[in-house]
Motif scaffolding. Sequence first.
Motif: not given
Lengths: 165, 130
Positions: A131-139
Motif C-alpha cells: 500500500r505504501d509503495l503504491s502511494a509513494v509512486i502515485s504521488i
Amino acid sequence: MKIIFFLILIFSCFLLNAQDIAEKNFLPIDMVNSVDMEAENDSFSLFTNTKQKDYKKEIEKINLWNKEINQKITHWKKQKWISLPIFILFSSLAVYYSGKTNVAYDNYGKQTNESSAKDYRTKTENYTLYRDLSAVISIPSLLWFITSWNKERIYKKELWLNKNL
Amino acid sequence: MAKQKFISLFLLIFFLLLSCDTKVFDNPFDANSTFWNLNLTKQTSNTITLTWEDKVEGESGYKLYRKDTIINDMEISNKTLSVYQKISPNVVSFTDTFTTQKKLYYRLYAYDENENLSVRFAENNISLTK
C-alpha cells in the motif's frame, strides 16, 4: 517507510524544477521556409508601414515562435497522458491494498492461537508495505500530471494569444 | 484552475494520510505483539480493582493468577501455580478482595477454546502495607 516517502517527494520536486530549467533552453529543430501563407493573415496588416524584408523577418520569427510553442504543447501533452495512467494504476493499487490491510488486521485481532496470529500479522505487514509503495509512486506521478496539465494549458493560451495578435 | 487545484490538493492529502496509517500489533496470542497492561487500583481497605484492555475478539476467557511473591513463567507452564480466577470473555475488569497486608502480584492471560494460554500476559503488583 516515511523517510523513503519524503525522499521521493523531494526527488519529484527536484525533477519538476529540472524540467523547468531544461525547458528554458528549449531550441527549435528546424526553420520555417515559407512565409507566403502568413502574408494572407490579418496580422500582416500591422506591418504595412515597414519594408517587405522586415515583414518576412517578423513573420518568420512569429512562425518560429509558434512552432516552438506547438512542440512544447506536444511534449507536455505526452507527459500528461503518460503520468495519468501511472497515477490511476498506482492509486488504485494503494486503495486496494489499504482495504486488504484493514481486513488482515481485523482478522489478526480475532486470532486466539500463536501461529494464526503470526500469519495475519505477516499478511498485514506485507499489505501495508504494498500500500505504501503504491502511494509513494502515485504521488509523484500525480504531481507530474498536474504540472504537465498546467504547462499545456499555459502554452495553449500563449499560442492562442499569438494567433489572435 | 481553482477546481483543478482543489482536486489535486484533495488527492495529495488523501494519499499522504493513506500511507501514514500504521497498525498496532497487540494481540496477546502473538509473541511479537506489544506489551499488555494490567492496571491495579486500591478501592477500599480490602478491595482492589484490576482493569485491562480487551485485545482479542475470539478469546474463551481470561485466567488470573495471584501470588504474594513474584510469579515465574515456569510456575505457569508447569501448572504449579493454580489459576486464582477464571474470567469470562470480553470482560475488562475484576474486583479482588484481600485480607493480607503484603504485596500482591497479579498476572492475566487470555486463553482459547483449547485452554491454551496467550503468549503475552498482563502483569502488575500492588503494595498493600499501610
